[in-house]
Scaffold this motif. Structure first.
Motif: not given
Length: 177
Positions: A57-71, A97-98, A102-110
């Motif tokens: 629910x958090x990321x549905x509203x503010x997906x950019x909050x995931x960035x520091x934790x994405x890896x 994916x939508x 947020x620009x995912x790296x190739x390894x993130x997408x993979x």
């Protein structure tokens, strides 16, 4: 670990209003997001499922909050085994994916693509499979090889699943033609 915050998550339920309360609490206290992520990423913690419900629910509203934790998040997604965790995690993958920002790296997408294909062919609940097929469809726009594999899986599995799965698969197959 902040025990009061941990107890707040521990006492939460799957009810939408309760999950929205946690979401709003985090959005008003963003410094607590790291604690929520730590709980969610620790599948040995009995309440990690509840933390994942709130993250969705958090990321549905503010997906950019995931960035520091994405890896860290993407490093863990393939290891979740509980269907109650896979559903919100697969939905977060769909949000990624939508995303236009947020620009995912190739390894993130993979990592997301591989995990979604795994969820699609494994014995998972319908919601996880549906979010996975939608995520793969979106990535298929950038990586056309996905489309043929996705068509094959959806066509082969179509009659093995529920009406909800069939409706989602039919929609994706129609879009892939």
């Amino acid at each position: 670990m902040n025990l009061a915050f941990y107890k707040l998550i521990e006492e939460s339920t799957a009810h939408r209003l309760n999950r929205e309360f946690i979401r709003d609490y985090i959005l008003q206290n963003p410094e607590k997001l790291q604690l929520l992520i730590e709980i969610a990423l620790n599948e040995k913690d009995k309440i990690h499922i509840k933390a994942c419900w709130s993250l969705e629910l958090i990321f549905e509203i503010q997906l950019e909050l995931i960035l520091p934790f994405l890896d860290d998040f993407l490093a863990k997604i393939a290891y979740y085994k509980n269907d109650s965790t896979n559903r919100p995690i697969s939905k977060i993958c769909m949000f990624l994916s939508k995303s236009k920002t947020i620009k995912l790296s190739e390894s993130h997408e993979t990592k997301i693509i591989e995990t979604c294909f795994d969820w699609l062919i494994q014995d998972k609940k319908v919601a996880t499979k549906v979010y996975s097929m939608r995520t793969l469809f979106l990535f298929g726009k950038k990586h056309p090889w996905i489309n043929e594999d996705l068509k094959t899986i959806l066509s082969q599995d179509y009659f093995k699943h529920s009406a909800a799965y069939q409706a989602a698969a039919k929609d994706i197959l129609r879009k892939l033609k």
